[in-house]
Design a protein around this motif. Structure first.
Motif, PDB file in Angstrom:
ATOM      1  N   LEU A 104      44.319  34.935  48.777  1.00 16.63           N
ATOM      2  CA  LEU A 104      43.717  33.985  48.000  1.00 16.63           C
ATOM      3  C   LEU A 104      42.310  33.898  47.902  1.00 16.63           C
ATOM      4  O   LEU A 104      41.545  33.484  48.810  1.00 16.63           O
ATOM      5  CB  LEU A 104      44.227  32.518  48.290  1.00 16.63           C
ATOM      6  CG  LEU A 104      45.691  32.107  47.994  1.00 16.63           C
ATOM      7  CD1 LEU A 104      46.250  30.809  48.987  1.00 16.63           C
ATOM      8  CD2 LEU A 104      45.789  31.939  46.611  1.00 16.63           C
ATOM      9  N   ARG A 105      41.698  34.818  46.867  1.00 21.56           N
ATOM     10  CA  ARG A 105      40.355  34.958  46.911  1.00 21.56           C
ATOM     11  C   ARG A 105      39.868  34.949  45.528  1.00 21.56           C
ATOM     12  O   ARG A 105      40.605  35.583  44.570  1.00 21.56           O
ATOM     13  CB  ARG A 105      40.116  36.202  47.521  1.00 21.56           C
ATOM     14  CG  ARG A 105      40.133  36.066  49.166  1.00 21.56           C
ATOM     15  CD  ARG A 105      39.340  37.106  50.054  1.00 21.56           C
ATOM     16  NE  ARG A 105      39.478  36.926  51.248  1.00 21.56           N
ATOM     17  CZ  ARG A 105      38.589  36.115  51.917  1.00 21.56           C
ATOM     18  NH1 ARG A 105      37.681  35.451  51.373  1.00 21.56           N
ATOM     19  NH2 ARG A 105      38.732  36.047  53.527  1.00 21.56           N
ATOM     20  N   ALA A 148      38.739  29.520  39.002  1.00 23.73           N
ATOM     21  CA  ALA A 148      38.281  30.509  39.845  1.00 23.73           C
ATOM     22  C   ALA A 148      38.977  31.007  40.875  1.00 23.73           C
ATOM     23  O   ALA A 148      39.017  32.159  41.369  1.00 23.73           O
ATOM     24  CB  ALA A 148      36.956  29.817  40.376  1.00 23.73           C
ATOM     25  N   ILE A 149      39.705  30.174  41.591  1.00 27.78           N
ATOM     26  CA  ILE A 149      40.536  30.368  42.696  1.00 27.78           C
ATOM     27  C   ILE A 149      41.934  30.978  42.483  1.00 27.78           C
ATOM     28  O   ILE A 149      42.346  31.748  43.089  1.00 27.78           O
ATOM     29  CB  ILE A 149      40.519  29.531  43.913  1.00 27.78           C
ATOM     30  CG1 ILE A 149      40.995  29.848  45.211  1.00 27.78           C
ATOM     31  CG2 ILE A 149      41.213  28.262  43.166  1.00 27.78           C
ATOM     32  CD1 ILE A 149      40.111  30.975  45.799  1.00 27.78           C
ATOM     33  N   TYR A 150      42.503  30.410  41.290  1.00 26.79           N
ATOM     34  CA  TYR A 150      43.718  30.936  40.735  1.00 26.79           C
ATOM     35  C   TYR A 150      43.836  31.833  39.950  1.00 26.79           C
ATOM     36  O   TYR A 150      44.041  33.186  39.951  1.00 26.79           O
ATOM     37  CB  TYR A 150      44.625  29.608  40.619  1.00 26.79           C
ATOM     38  CG  TYR A 150      45.961  29.760  40.493  1.00 26.79           C
ATOM     39  CD1 TYR A 150      46.874  29.739  41.839  1.00 26.79           C
ATOM     40  CD2 TYR A 150      46.672  30.370  39.599  1.00 26.79           C
ATOM     41  CE1 TYR A 150      48.192  29.952  41.794  1.00 26.79           C
ATOM     42  CE2 TYR A 150      48.025  30.663  39.288  1.00 26.79           C
ATOM     43  CZ  TYR A 150      48.713  30.371  40.602  1.00 26.79           C
ATOM     44  OH  TYR A 150      49.988  30.840  40.481  1.00 26.79           O
ATOM     45  N   ARG A 151      43.723  31.474  38.393  1.00 27.53           N
ATOM     46  CA  ARG A 151      44.017  32.231  37.367  1.00 27.53           C
ATOM     47  C   ARG A 151      43.098  33.604  37.287  1.00 27.53           C
ATOM     48  O   ARG A 151      43.462  34.552  36.797  1.00 27.53           O
ATOM     49  CB  ARG A 151      44.157  31.531  35.991  1.00 27.53           C
ATOM     50  CG  ARG A 151      45.007  32.324  35.012  1.00 27.53           C
ATOM     51  CD  ARG A 151      46.179  32.577  35.081  1.00 27.53           C
ATOM     52  NE  ARG A 151      46.466  33.764  34.336  1.00 27.53           N
ATOM     53  CZ  ARG A 151      47.916  34.117  33.822  1.00 27.53           C
ATOM     54  NH1 ARG A 151      48.612  33.647  34.618  1.00 27.53           N
ATOM     55  NH2 ARG A 151      48.039  34.886  33.161  1.00 27.53           N
ATOM     56  N   GLN A 152      41.717  33.360  37.692  1.00 26.26           N
ATOM     57  CA  GLN A 152      40.871  34.396  37.516  1.00 26.26           C
ATOM     58  C   GLN A 152      40.761  35.074  38.940  1.00 26.26           C
ATOM     59  O   GLN A 152      39.647  35.926  39.107  1.00 26.26           O
ATOM     60  CB  GLN A 152      39.365  33.679  37.099  1.00 26.26           C
ATOM     61  CG  GLN A 152      39.543  33.116  35.892  1.00 26.26           C
ATOM     62  CD  GLN A 152      38.104  32.102  35.326  1.00 26.26           C
ATOM     63  OE1 GLN A 152      37.538  32.156  36.037  1.00 26.26           O
ATOM     64  NE2 GLN A 152      38.320  31.539  34.126  1.00 26.26           N
ATOM     65  N   GLY A 153      41.311  34.718  39.759  1.00 28.83           N
ATOM     66  CA  GLY A 153      41.070  35.218  41.241  1.00 28.83           C
ATOM     67  C   GLY A 153      42.233  36.293  41.454  1.00 28.83           C
ATOM     68  O   GLY A 153      42.803  36.663  40.650  1.00 28.83           O
ATOM     69  N   THR A 154      42.613  36.616  42.616  1.00 29.98           N
ATOM     70  CA  THR A 154      43.470  37.800  42.975  1.00 29.98           C
ATOM     71  C   THR A 154      44.973  37.299  42.712  1.00 29.98           C
ATOM     72  O   THR A 154      45.753  37.992  42.116  1.00 29.98           O
ATOM     73  CB  THR A 154      43.441  37.956  44.439  1.00 29.98           C
ATOM     74  OG1 THR A 154      43.810  36.817  45.351  1.00 29.98           O
ATOM     75  CG2 THR A 154      42.296  38.556  44.993  1.00 29.98           C
ATOM     76  N   ILE A 155      45.614  36.058  42.871  1.00 27.40           N
ATOM     77  CA  ILE A 155      46.753  35.511  42.293  1.00 27.40           C
ATOM     78  C   ILE A 155      46.878  35.623  40.892  1.00 27.40           C
ATOM     79  O   ILE A 155      47.873  35.983  40.220  1.00 27.40           O
ATOM     80  CB  ILE A 155      47.075  34.152  42.804  1.00 27.40           C
ATOM     81  CG1 ILE A 155      46.967  34.147  44.285  1.00 27.40           C
ATOM     82  CG2 ILE A 155      48.302  33.827  42.201  1.00 27.40           C
ATOM     83  CD1 ILE A 155      48.107  35.023  44.948  1.00 27.40           C
ATOM     84  N   PRO A 159      34.448  36.545  48.025  1.00 25.75           N
ATOM     85  CA  PRO A 159      35.168  36.860  47.020  1.00 25.75           C
ATOM     86  C   PRO A 159      36.211  38.213  47.497  1.00 25.75           C
ATOM     87  O   PRO A 159      35.948  38.614  48.805  1.00 25.75           O
ATOM     88  CB  PRO A 159      33.953  37.819  46.231  1.00 25.75           C
ATOM     89  CG  PRO A 159      33.042  37.775  47.210  1.00 25.75           C
ATOM     90  CD  PRO A 159      33.228  36.574  48.127  1.00 25.75           C
ATOM     91  N   ALA A 160      37.290  38.530  46.752  1.00 25.30           N
ATOM     92  CA  ALA A 160      37.912  39.791  47.139  1.00 25.30           C
ATOM     93  C   ALA A 160      37.149  40.927  47.670  1.00 25.30           C
ATOM     94  O   ALA A 160      36.132  41.135  46.564  1.00 25.30           O
ATOM     95  CB  ALA A 160      38.849  40.065  46.169  1.00 25.30           C
ATOM     96  N   GLY A 161      37.405  41.616  48.501  1.00 19.16           N
ATOM     97  CA  GLY A 161      36.858  42.760  48.893  1.00 19.16           C
ATOM     98  C   GLY A 161      37.721  43.946  49.030  1.00 19.16           C
ATOM     99  O   GLY A 161      38.962  43.905  49.166  1.00 19.16           O
ATOM    100  N   GLY A 162      37.337  45.451  49.169  1.00 12.88           N
ATOM    101  CA  GLY A 162      38.384  46.426  49.521  1.00 12.88           C
ATOM    102  C   GLY A 162      39.313  46.388  48.424  1.00 12.88           C
ATOM    103  O   GLY A 162      39.103  46.303  47.052  1.00 12.88           O
ATOM    104  N   ASP A 163      40.691  46.485  48.887  1.00 11.71           N
ATOM    105  CA  ASP A 163      41.586  46.551  47.832  1.00 11.71           C
ATOM    106  C   ASP A 163      42.467  45.310  47.843  1.00 11.71           C
ATOM    107  O   ASP A 163      43.628  45.237  47.625  1.00 11.71           O
ATOM    108  CB  ASP A 163      42.705  47.779  48.348  1.00 11.71           C
ATOM    109  CG  ASP A 163      43.123  47.432  49.739  1.00 11.71           C
ATOM    110  OD1 ASP A 163      42.744  46.500  50.371  1.00 11.71           O
ATOM    111  OD2 ASP A 163      44.094  48.296  50.259  1.00 11.71           O
ATOM    112  N   ASP A 164      41.725  44.054  48.061  1.00  9.00           N
ATOM    113  CA  ASP A 164      42.531  42.864  47.790  1.00  9.00           C
ATOM    114  C   ASP A 164      43.155  42.575  46.715  1.00  9.00           C
ATOM    115  O   ASP A 164      44.364  41.808  46.739  1.00  9.00           O
ATOM    116  CB  ASP A 164      41.360  41.851  48.224  1.00  9.00           C
ATOM    117  CG  ASP A 164      40.872  41.522  49.628  1.00  9.00           C
ATOM    118  OD1 ASP A 164      41.682  42.138  50.695  1.00  9.00           O
ATOM    119  OD2 ASP A 164      40.030  40.779  50.090  1.00  9.00           O
ATOM    120  N   VAL A 165      42.564  42.973  45.583  1.00  6.99           N
ATOM    121  CA  VAL A 165      43.434  42.692  44.420  1.00  6.99           C
ATOM    122  C   VAL A 165      44.626  43.650  44.271  1.00  6.99           C
ATOM    123  O   VAL A 165      45.583  43.107  43.968  1.00  6.99           O
ATOM    124  CB  VAL A 165      42.391  42.956  43.071  1.00  6.99           C
ATOM    125  CG1 VAL A 165      43.108  42.821  42.022  1.00  6.99           C
ATOM    126  CG2 VAL A 165      41.116  42.150  43.319  1.00  6.99           C
TER     127      VAL A 165
END
Length: 404
Positions: free
Chosen positions: A162-163, A241-248, A191-197
């Motif tokens: 969750l990033r 920012a943490i949900y719809r625009q984030g990794t999830i 923020p998400a890093g590496g291959d988090d997404v």
């Protein structure tokens, strides 16, 4: 029978035990709250598969499908059995209660416990459809929220996170101390890093949903007119920012793209369709883990009160659209929207105003904290009206047998 008096023990929003009688009553209350259909469902009813059937919107989909559409078929979840020291997970007890309701309604619903991501589970489901349900599946509802997934082809295990994407996110969030007193804090998530997404998309995107469809289609088990829906969420700009625009959110976008691909394919092969169903906010075991969501949901309830639409009502609407009992209404992205009550401009403006004003000192007058606390406890079978928590309760409830 292992009987004992159970009292809630928790670490924040996570409870260590579940109450069997409370979980059963939660299911009964959801069943009663689900609107009855305008006409009695046909017998024997359509064959459906619900993946992720024991909690949250997946549980609501199962109960609404039984009552509203008269489904039979298979429900898949992944729950832990009771032990000598610990109760089963809440979903285990909810499943036992759901099985009893299905039986009393005269519906043949088989409950399977295992890893929905595995090909072994897909084979087991396909065999059941073939041998027990006439070899044809009418509906599939996909509602899986998981921290990790192992790809059956490669053996690689992916983990979701969750990033936010691109920059840190600082947001308000709601917590309760050991005495249950509310506190509004600010938390920062890096923020998400590496291959988090990529990892999160591999777990929570559309890959496994598509694999289920491919697997069942490869066995020739999709009925003419087959329809499938994956459950999703968009939510408020306050949590974007943490949900719809984030990794999830990236995973949800992949899920929606998968729906469009599957919709085209199913339309050509079986005259079927695939959609995502965007649901409204609710207190679930998954949502309480997301920073800011607890505060937002409490404030939303403070604005709407009883106007907050419960999941089983929303999923009754989804089944109506899937079965043709009501017209299918989709947005420009091809999504069924069950969240319009939440995202109405006046509602979001009122929630945003309360969000800005929310502090530890003001939160009690802005959010429905009693409701939110009780909803969290009810996830584990506690604080359910009508349950005697002073009485010993049997904890070694068996998993539902498939019946005759």
């Amino acid at each position: 029978m292992n009987e004992r008096v159970l009292t809630p023990r928790n670490r924040g929003f996570l409870f260590l035990d579940s109450h069997p009688a409370g979980c059963r009553q939660v299911v009964t209350d959801m069943w009663r709250a689900c609107p009855a259909p305008a006409a009695v469902p046909q017998d024997p009813g359509p064959v459906a598969l619900v993946i992720g059937s024991s909690a949250g919107y997946g549980l609501a989909a199962t109960l609404a499908g039984l009552k509203r559409a008269g489904i039979r078929g298979i429900a898949v979840s992944f729950e832990k059995a009771p032990t000598e020291r610990r109760t089963a997970t809440a979903g285990w007890y909810r499943t036992a209660a759901t099985a009893d309701l299905a039986r009393s309604a005269g519906r043949d619903l088989v409950f399977l416990n295992g890893d929905a991501f595995s090909d072994a589970m897909k084979d087991q489901v396909a065999d059941l459809i073939e041998q027990r349900f006439g070899g044809r599946l009418d509906y599939l509802v996909y509602s899986v929220a998981a921290p990790r997934r192992t790809d059956p082809d490669t053996g690689t295990t992916y983990a979701s996170v969750l990033r936010p994407i691109g920059r840190p996110n600082r947001t308000k969030t709601l917590v309760f101390d050991d005495r249950g007193a509310p506190e509004v804090r600010e938390v920062e998530t890096g923020p998400a890093g590496g291959d988090d997404v990529e990892q999160t998309v591999a777990v929570m995107g559309g890959a496994d949903w598509e694999r289920w469809i491919d697997h069942l289609a490869g066995r020739g088990l999709l009925a003419e007119g087959f329809a499938t829906a994956a459950l999703s969420y968009i939510g408020s700009p306050l949590t974007a920012a943490i949900y719809r625009q984030g990794t999830i959110g990236a995973a949800k976008a992949h899920l929606e793209a998968t729906a469009r691909t599957l919709d085209q394919r199913l339309g050509k092969t079986v005259g079927g369709r695939a959609v995502t169903s965007v649901n409204g906010a609710a207190v679930t075991q998954s949502s309480t883990a997301i920073p800011g969501i607890a505060l937002y949901t409490g404030l939303l309830r403070g604005v709407l009160g009883e106007g907050l639409v419960p999941p089983v009502h929303q999923l009754a609407g989804l089944w109506d659209q899937l079965t043709g009992a009501a017209p299918s209404v989709q947005d420009e992205e091809g999504r069924i929207r069950l969240d319009t009550w939440e995202l109405a401009d006046d509602v979001q403006a009122a929630v945003a105003e309360r969000w800005e004003a929310a502090t530890t000192g003001t939160i009690a007058g802005l959010a429905d904290l009693d409701w939110f606390r009780a909803e969290v406890r009810r996830l584990y079978g506690f604080s359910v009206p009508g349950v005697d928590y002073t009485a010993p309760v049997a904890t070694d409830v068996p998993w539902p047998a498939p019946g005759s």
